[in-house]
Design an enzyme around this catalytic site. Sequence first.
Site, mmCIF file in Angstrom:
data_model
loop_
_atom_site.group_PDB
_atom_site.id
_atom_site.type_symbol
_atom_site.label_atom_id
_atom_site.label_comp_id
_atom_site.label_asym_id
_atom_site.label_seq_id
_atom_site.Cartn_x
_atom_site.Cartn_y
_atom_site.Cartn_z
ATOM 1 N NE ARG A 34 -4.308 -1.551 1.799
ATOM 2 C CZ ARG A 34 -5.156 -2.105 2.657
ATOM 3 N NH1 ARG A 34 -4.835 -2.164 3.936
ATOM 4 N NH2 ARG A 34 -6.303 -2.567 2.250
ATOM 5 C CE LYS A 201 -17.132 -11.723 11.115
ATOM 6 N NZ LYS A 201 -17.283 -10.394 11.754
ATOM 7 N N GLY A 354 -6.842 -6.920 1.388
ATOM 8 C CA GLY A 354 -5.540 -6.691 2.019
ATOM 9 C C GLY A 354 -4.760 -7.979 2.213
ATOM 10 N N GLY A 378 -12.360 -4.062 1.350
ATOM 11 C CA GLY A 378 -13.729 -3.624 1.630
ATOM 12 C C GLY A 378 -14.262 -2.683 0.560
#
Length: 397
Positions: A34, A201, A354, A378
């Site tokens: 990043r 998740k 990520g 996200g």
Amino acid sequence: MKTIDDLEVSGKRVLVRADLNVPLDGTRITDDGRIRASVPTLKTLLERGAKVIVTAHLGRPKGDPEGDKKYSLAPVAVRLSELLGAPVAFAADTVGESAKATVAALKDGEIALLENVRFNPAETSKDAVERGKFADQLAAFADLFVSDGFGAVHRRHASVYDVAEDLPNAAGYLITAELNVLKRLTENVERPYVVVLGGSKVSDKLGVIDNLLDKADRILIGGGMVFTFLKAQGHEVGKSLLEEDQLDTVRGYLERAKDSGVEIVLPVDVVAATAFAADAEHDVVAADAIPADRLGLDIGPESGKLFAAKLAGVKTVFWNGPMGVFEMEPYAAGTRAVAQGLIDSGAFTVVGGGDSAAAVRALGFDEAAFGHISTGGGASLEYLEGKDLPGISVLEG
Ligand code: ADP
Ligand code: MG
């Protein structure tokens, strides 16, 4: 949307919201992807004679000054300076005395990084007035605002959203590059279009599955989320990650996929371990025969082959979420197989997330072998869900 090429920046103070949220092991940066992705915009602004003030977050500080020290951006300032080949002045706070002095000392073509913007609770406040006041303080440092922190544009945060209302603004090169890629996945996508989903998740990714059921031709599912799918099909998943409360939703998706002709591919075998540990006893078992006292930590070798075969010859692939606990070598093979499958597919490939991006680098793949490695998990997912990204829509047209 305006870009930095539309701004006259010479001699101006330019506040840049960057995404420098990198994984750290103590103060060691374990993946600088990043930071590297933020360099083109920063370099351009510096070359054009701007005074550059960078604001960014790291992790999720909890408002405890001692415990939060591990979220300091200080190690990032050092790495950024190496990558830019120029000194980066580091302010020990975000809008306090240190920040004020650091910004005041900047000359044209110089750059400063402010401390973690999330050390100020107003950054993430739900109260627009509180956020707005903090944004005003940030905006007071600058003449112009450049939004380039793609990984945070789905957040209605002060440094992402509110500050854009205070200053003339434009998007940086990272934002425009990321959006161009996402458009390729949504407008006239080249088919077959395959999506690979994994990670930890299910509930994080349900929205995107919901949306992709109308758009993708095939969805491959691995990672921790797959056990909710296996369980929904009536299989034993032992002590694997499971979201009981999502079982009905997942059953609904499996039905809908059948009706709409979307192929959902689940693993046929699983690496089942006695504990969540690299040195735990582990074996490959059939996906419908996970022992009750084991937990699945990776897709198995047959599944790796199956997934690679399902990627071969397709035209577009979006991948989000590792296939297993790749951070531990015994459970990295599934993620490795899928990464290789993307490379060999010949498709336009996009890796988002990520951990997924960190995984391909940590496993030694050449970034250039992929069509695009997104910095935003996200944000990419919310875009693909068709949601509005506040940090994008707030920018001047
Ligand atoms: P991304 O950041 O790419 O969106 P996520 O944050 O959703 O991905 O998930 C990444 C994490 O999922 C990794 O840390 C990995 O260890 C974990 N994971 C993958 N497979 C499993 C599994 N079977 N059980 C538990 N965790 C898993
Ligand atoms: Mg993640």
